[in-house]
Design an enzyme around this catalytic site. Structure first.
Site, PDB file in Angstrom:
ATOM      1  N   ALA A  73      35.997  31.709  88.767  1.00 34.63           N
ATOM      2  CA  ALA A  73      35.997  32.614  87.613  1.00 34.63           C
ATOM      3  C   ALA A  73      35.295  31.941  86.433  1.00 34.63           C
ATOM      4  O   ALA A  73      35.586  30.798  86.092  1.00 34.63           O
ATOM      5  CB  ALA A  73      37.437  32.963  87.250  1.00 34.63           C
ATOM      6  N   PRO A 107      36.344  33.150  95.478  1.00 33.74           N
ATOM      7  CA  PRO A 107      36.333  32.512  94.165  1.00 33.74           C
ATOM      8  C   PRO A 107      37.577  31.638  93.986  1.00 33.74           C
ATOM      9  O   PRO A 107      38.687  32.094  94.249  1.00 33.74           O
ATOM     10  CB  PRO A 107      36.367  33.693  93.186  1.00 33.74           C
ATOM     11  CG  PRO A 107      36.818  34.871  93.995  1.00 33.74           C
ATOM     12  CD  PRO A 107      36.423  34.609  95.406  1.00 33.74           C
ATOM     13  N   TYR A 116      44.282  39.322  84.844  1.00 33.07           N
ATOM     14  CA  TYR A 116      43.350  39.057  83.746  1.00 33.07           C
ATOM     15  C   TYR A 116      42.975  40.384  83.065  1.00 33.07           C
ATOM     16  O   TYR A 116      43.509  41.439  83.385  1.00 33.07           O
ATOM     17  CB  TYR A 116      42.139  38.266  84.255  1.00 33.07           C
ATOM     18  CG  TYR A 116      42.530  36.903  84.805  1.00 33.07           C
ATOM     19  CD1 TYR A 116      43.192  35.966  83.999  1.00 33.07           C
ATOM     20  CD2 TYR A 116      42.271  36.551  86.130  1.00 33.07           C
ATOM     21  CE1 TYR A 116      43.566  34.722  84.497  1.00 33.07           C
ATOM     22  CE2 TYR A 116      42.641  35.310  86.634  1.00 33.07           C
ATOM     23  CZ  TYR A 116      43.296  34.399  85.810  1.00 33.07           C
ATOM     24  OH  TYR A 116      43.672  33.174  86.309  1.00 33.07           O
ATOM     25  N   HIS A 130      35.603  40.202  87.902  1.00 34.24           N
ATOM     26  CA  HIS A 130      36.994  39.851  88.196  1.00 34.24           C
ATOM     27  C   HIS A 130      37.916  40.938  87.640  1.00 34.24           C
ATOM     28  O   HIS A 130      38.177  40.984  86.439  1.00 34.24           O
ATOM     29  CB  HIS A 130      37.321  38.499  87.572  1.00 34.24           C
ATOM     30  CG  HIS A 130      38.543  37.843  88.137  1.00 34.24           C
ATOM     31  ND1 HIS A 130      39.564  38.546  88.721  1.00 34.24           N
ATOM     32  CD2 HIS A 130      38.896  36.539  88.226  1.00 34.24           C
ATOM     33  CE1 HIS A 130      40.494  37.702  89.136  1.00 34.24           C
ATOM     34  NE2 HIS A 130      40.116  36.476  88.844  1.00 34.24           N
ATOM     35  N   THR A 179      39.212  28.730  91.188  1.00 36.89           N
ATOM     36  CA  THR A 179      39.162  27.913  89.971  1.00 36.89           C
ATOM     37  C   THR A 179      39.346  26.450  90.345  1.00 36.89           C
ATOM     38  O   THR A 179      40.340  26.089  90.970  1.00 36.89           O
ATOM     39  CB  THR A 179      40.264  28.404  89.009  1.00 36.89           C
ATOM     40  OG1 THR A 179      39.881  29.716  88.572  1.00 36.89           O
ATOM     41  CG2 THR A 179      40.430  27.499  87.811  1.00 36.89           C
ATOM     42  N   ARG A 233      41.300  28.318 100.262  1.00 39.03           N
ATOM     43  CA  ARG A 233      41.692  26.926 100.521  1.00 39.03           C
ATOM     44  C   ARG A 233      40.981  26.271 101.701  1.00 39.03           C
ATOM     45  O   ARG A 233      40.580  25.110 101.587  1.00 39.03           O
ATOM     46  CB  ARG A 233      43.203  26.827 100.720  1.00 39.03           C
ATOM     47  CG  ARG A 233      43.921  27.097  99.423  1.00 39.03           C
ATOM     48  CD  ARG A 233      45.414  27.029  99.600  1.00 39.03           C
ATOM     49  NE  ARG A 233      46.038  27.401  98.328  1.00 39.03           N
ATOM     50  CZ  ARG A 233      47.313  27.206  98.047  1.00 39.03           C
ATOM     51  NH1 ARG A 233      48.116  26.649  98.932  1.00 39.03           N
ATOM     52  NH2 ARG A 233      47.802  27.575  96.875  1.00 39.03           N
ATOM     53  N   GLN A 260      31.259  34.841  89.730  1.00 34.21           N
ATOM     54  CA  GLN A 260      32.389  35.694  89.345  1.00 34.21           C
ATOM     55  C   GLN A 260      32.516  35.701  87.822  1.00 34.21           C
ATOM     56  O   GLN A 260      32.694  34.643  87.204  1.00 34.21           O
ATOM     57  CB  GLN A 260      33.699  35.230  89.976  1.00 34.21           C
ATOM     58  CG  GLN A 260      34.775  36.321  89.822  1.00 34.21           C
ATOM     59  CD  GLN A 260      36.166  35.876  90.198  1.00 34.21           C
ATOM     60  OE1 GLN A 260      36.621  34.837  89.739  1.00 34.21           O
ATOM     61  NE2 GLN A 260      36.857  36.658  91.011  1.00 34.21           N
ATOM     62  N   GLY A 293      45.185  34.572 103.049  1.00 41.48           N
ATOM     63  CA  GLY A 293      46.026  34.260 104.208  1.00 41.48           C
ATOM     64  C   GLY A 293      45.403  34.536 105.567  1.00 41.48           C
ATOM     65  O   GLY A 293      46.120  34.739 106.540  1.00 41.48           O
ATOM     66  N   ALA A 339      41.017  41.396  88.866  1.00 38.36           N
ATOM     67  CA  ALA A 339      42.273  41.113  89.572  1.00 38.36           C
ATOM     68  C   ALA A 339      43.164  40.140  88.817  1.00 38.36           C
ATOM     69  O   ALA A 339      42.881  39.734  87.693  1.00 38.36           O
ATOM     70  CB  ALA A 339      41.933  40.544  90.950  1.00 38.36           C
TER      71      ALA A 339
HETATM   72  C1  PHB Z   1      40.478  35.303  92.336  1.00 38.45           C
HETATM   73  O1  PHB Z   1      39.358  35.791  92.255  1.00 38.45           O
HETATM   74  O2  PHB Z   1      41.198  35.525  93.307  1.00 38.45           O
HETATM   75  C2  PHB Z   1      41.014  34.439  91.265  1.00 38.45           C
HETATM   76  C3  PHB Z   1      40.144  33.792  90.409  1.00 38.45           C
HETATM   77  C4  PHB Z   1      40.637  32.980  89.394  1.00 38.45           C
HETATM   78  C5  PHB Z   1      41.999  32.819  89.247  1.00 38.45           C
HETATM   79  C6  PHB Z   1      42.867  33.462  90.106  1.00 38.45           C
HETATM   80  C7  PHB Z   1      42.367  34.285  91.123  1.00 38.45           C
HETATM   81  O3  PHB Z   1      42.487  32.047  88.271  1.00 38.45           O
END
Ligand code: PHB
Length: 364
Positions: free
Chosen positions: A60, A27, A182, A177, A29, A320, A102, A298, A179
């Protein structure tokens, strides 16, 4: 003679889903939705270009208008959102892909200027650290309002509603989500949860909100619900006094729900530099988790193969590299050199900002 595929590129079954390889699009953004949260045409093209992933997990997506952390992020709380997302799921399915939505509540990571003047909500009235981009520039995270018990119950219904709408939109499943600082993470970790009712205090009470969201969403999407966790992430001022015990308990509790997978985010360099206690999330929690595990953060091909072949993870998610290499599975399998995206294109400003979004060449 046909050579045998490496395990990373072999198919795998996750409950009732058949993934064609073990590479997941993480996911991310990207901020190319319409201002009202409807998915754009560009988004349908962007996700379709990446349909060779074993599974795509979307960016997200807001489950409520109060979950508005960023301008031009998509939503999934109104029927119009489901219709707009349907173009995305149909495009991905036409290209043979699988796609999860997500679903996300940003909690205290929001600002009144994005919420029609309302205050963001959180387990406790404590501001996170960091800034957001509001309509008139950079703003600090404000002190949120503490959620009442009735509001907590309402947000759990919003997650279930989002899952219903995701189903209507044709998604193959959803990822909750949990993580990255949030709302669910804000309930879990004691830096942001100082409640002393049924949703705060000891580890079991802080985990309760997550469990109620998981139960509500699994009721809509049994076996097709994933959850993302980031036990070592320090962004937005996150942290816990005992993250080992907290996330061990979370993993063990999650074992009783009908989940498709648990998606773990590894710490990045800045998390490690700011003293993340858990240096290697998957190695730490794999044994506590009976679900399929997705490792995120990573990875390159060598490390991904090592994790898959040793059984540390079942799937690896890439962020990425998928931005600038739409057909990433093919590029990795053939060992082709990867294109790099400039961080200046990571975040757009609505549906017109297609530069650095849908214009990376699809090699196949
Ligand atoms: C994630 O799922 O890793 C994620 C999603 C949205 C964000 C940051 C991390 O803004």
């Amino acid at each position: 003679m046909e050579s045998k595929k490496e395990p990373l590129f072999e198919g795998v079954t996750a409950k009732e889903l058949n993934l064609k390889n073990r590479l997941v699009m993480a996911p991310m953004t990207r901020l190319r939705a319409h201002a009202d949260g409807k998915a754009s045409t560009a988004m349908a093209q962007y996700y379709q270009q990446r349909a060779t992933a074993g599974l795509i997990i979307t960016e997200a997506t807001m489950v409520s208008p109060l979950s508005h952390g960023y301008m031009f992020c998509p939503g999934i709380y109104a029927p119009e959102h489901a219709s707009a997302w349907r173009n995305v799921t149909e495009s991905v399915h036409a290209a043979g892909g699988l796609i999860f939505l997500q679903i996300w509540h940003s909690g205290r990571v929001a600002h009144p200027s994005l919420l029609d003047g309302l205050s963001p909500v959180a387990p406790s009235a404590l501001a996170g650290t960091g800034t957001l981009h509001g309509p008139s520039g950079k703003v600090s995270l404000p002190v949120p309002e503490e959620l009442s018990l009735a509001q907590i119950a309402e947000i759990i219904r919003e997650f279930a509603n989002a899952a219903e709408l995701a189903k209507l939109a044709g998604f193959d499943g959803v990822e909750i989500h949990g993580a990255f600082g949030y709302l669910i993470d804000q309930f879990l970790q004691d830096v942001s949860n100082k409640r002393n009712d049924a949703y705060g205090g000891d580890i079991a009470k802080r985990t309760r909100f997550l469990e109620e969201v998981v139960a509500a969403v699994c009721a809509v999407f049994p076996g097709r619900t994933g959850i993302k966790l980031s036990p070592a992430n320090t962004f937005y001022g996150m942290g816990d006094s005992d993250p080992m015990s907290l996330f061990k308990y979370v993993c063990q509790r999650l074992n009783q729900y009908d989940l498709a997978y648990v998606h773990f985010m590894e710490p990045n360099e800045s998390d490690l530099a700011s003293g993340a206690v858990i240096k290697n999330v998957v190695r730490t929690f794999r044994a506590d988790c009976n679900h399929l595990v997705i490792a995120n953060g990573g990875f390159d091909k060598a490390k991904a193969s090592e994790y898959i072949e040793s059984g540390l993870a079942d799937l690896i998610s890439f962020g990425r590299p998928f931005i600038s290499n739409p057909n990433l599975p093919y590029m990795l399998e053939l060992g082709l050199p990867l294109a790099e995206a400039s961080p200046t294109v990571f975040y757009g400003q609505g549906p017109e900002s297609v530069l650095g979004y849908t214009d990376f060449s699809v090699v196949n």
